[in-house]
Design an enzyme around this catalytic site. Structure first.
Site, PDB file in Angstrom:
ATOM      1  N   HIS A   1      11.106  -6.869   1.915  1.00  0.00           N
ATOM      2  CA  HIS A   1      10.132  -7.602   2.719  1.00  0.00           C
ATOM      3  C   HIS A   1      10.768  -8.879   3.270  1.00  0.00           C
ATOM      4  O   HIS A   1      11.500  -9.580   2.584  1.00  0.00           O
ATOM      5  CB  HIS A   1       8.916  -7.970   1.873  1.00  0.00           C
ATOM      6  CG  HIS A   1       7.810  -8.581   2.662  1.00  0.00           C
ATOM      7  ND1 HIS A   1       6.912  -7.832   3.372  1.00  0.00           N
ATOM      8  CD2 HIS A   1       7.459  -9.878   2.877  1.00  0.00           C
ATOM      9  CE1 HIS A   1       6.046  -8.623   3.975  1.00  0.00           C
ATOM     10  NE2 HIS A   1       6.360  -9.870   3.696  1.00  0.00           N
TER      11      HIS A   1
ATOM     12  N   SER B   1       4.252  -9.352   8.581  1.00  0.00           N
ATOM     13  CA  SER B   1       3.565  -9.559   7.315  1.00  0.00           C
ATOM     14  C   SER B   1       2.139 -10.043   7.547  1.00  0.00           C
ATOM     15  O   SER B   1       1.345  -9.339   8.164  1.00  0.00           O
ATOM     16  CB  SER B   1       4.377 -10.524   6.445  1.00  0.00           C
ATOM     17  OG  SER B   1       3.921 -10.540   5.121  1.00  0.00           O
TER      18      SER B   1
ATOM     19  N   ASP C   1       9.682  -2.803  -0.019  1.00  0.00           N
ATOM     20  CA  ASP C   1       8.627  -3.781   0.229  1.00  0.00           C
ATOM     21  C   ASP C   1       7.348  -3.307  -0.436  1.00  0.00           C
ATOM     22  O   ASP C   1       6.953  -2.151  -0.264  1.00  0.00           O
ATOM     23  CB  ASP C   1       8.424  -3.894   1.745  1.00  0.00           C
ATOM     24  CG  ASP C   1       7.393  -4.916   2.162  1.00  0.00           C
ATOM     25  OD1 ASP C   1       6.737  -5.524   1.290  1.00  0.00           O
ATOM     26  OD2 ASP C   1       7.244  -5.111   3.385  1.00  0.00           O
TER      27      ASP C   1
END
Length: 313
Positions: free
Chosen positions: A284, A159, A254
């Protein structure tokens, strides 16, 4: 096509009334993120050793944590992954990603160096970038003392951490430094404008929401004019050639899915070897949730195997 385990997790979060991240202060959000590890993460596996270190940073020492995998000796020179944790540049730390770093080390046979870069809003963009670059440079400079192979060092993260890893790889090339050996980019944030279709399609209902992304970005980069800076949005760098080979992993539900895919595609089009792997039924953050999402463990094993192969002597 959401995985049943992911659907059950989201239902449980809603049933228990877990507050969305964007409704919390950064300090509260950090505590919640750290505390939920016991519910979603597997127990941290043993490794050969764990060492606390400090890199020289632009604004003071940067805490690091060095993991050496099971079955290795203290004086054995190992390849290494410099790892940047996720958390929207606002939350996350060495402890939230401790289990993942241990799993990657054991699964790959490589050392892992986890980086505790400065967080927003106390330290806004580009503080995290500056720390990420400084930490990677320090690890290479101190490789001999750390019993690491300076020519076999990769960068990676999930991320926000995937964003930082991509930026570190570009920065090294642009500075004329030796290239890193490989990139592990797990659902990376690559464009702060957040206009890809998956932001609309997956922006509500799948844990990471538009409101939470606005919260993270607002703390990290409050001036939208800076979104175009490649250090914030590596997808926008005009030249993605001559970069380390990359594995880009995405999740189908996501909001960041499409910009991760776009980054892999742009790397390939620029002549940089890139592999895109998508867990289409996942959300996610799933790679940290191996206690409740079985595919997370598969993803970790795949990443570790790819790391092992990429850094093999």
């Amino acid at each position: 096509m959401l995985h049943p385990q992911a659907r059950a997790l989201l239902a449980l979060i809603a049933e228990r009334g877990v507050p969305p991240t964007h409704t919390l202060s950064p300090q509260e959000a950090r505590a919640v993120y750290r505390d939920r590890r016991g519910f979603t993460q597997p127990a941290p596996p043993p490794v050969a050793s764990v060492q606390s270190l400090q890199a020289e940073g632009p604004q003071g020492p940067i805490p690091l944590r060095l993991y050496r995998p099971l079955g290795t000796m203290a004086d054995q020179v190992l390849p290494a992954l410099v790892y940047y944790h996720g958390g929207g540049w606002v939350i996350g730390d060495l402890d939230t990603h401790d289990t993942l770093c241990r799993e990657l080390a054991n699964g790959s046979g490589c050392a892992v160096v986890s980086v505790d870069y400065r967080l927003a809003p106390e330290h806004r963009f580009p503080a995290a970038v500056d720390d990420a670059i400084a930490a990677a440079r320090w690890v290479r400079r101190e490789a001999a003392a750390l019993k690491l192979d300076a020519e076999r060092i990769a960068v990676g993260g999930d991320s926000a951490g995937g964003n930082l890893a991509a930026v570190v790889a570009i920065a090294a090339r642009d500075a004329g430094e030796p290239p890193f050996a490989w990139q592990l980019l797990i659902y990376p944030a690559t464009d702060q404008h957040r206009t890809a279709p998956s932001h609309e399609r997956n922006g509500q209902g799948y844990l990471l929401t538009r409101d939470t992304m606005d919260y993270f970005t607002g703390h990290y980069i409050p001036d939208a004019r800076l979104y175009a800076d490649w250090r914030a949005s590596p997808l926008l760098h005009p030249d993605l050639s001559r970069l380390p080979p990359a594995l880009v992993l995405t999740a189908g539900y996501d909001p960041l899915r499409d910009e991760g895919l776009a980054y892999a595609q742009k790397l390939s089009e620029a002549g940089t070897r890139a592999t895109h792997l998508s867990f289409e039924r996942q959300i996610h953050g799933f790679i940290l949730m191996g206690k409740v999402l079985a595919e997370a463990n598969d993803a970790v094993r795949l990443c570790a195997a790819a790391l092992r192969d990429a850094l093999a002597a």
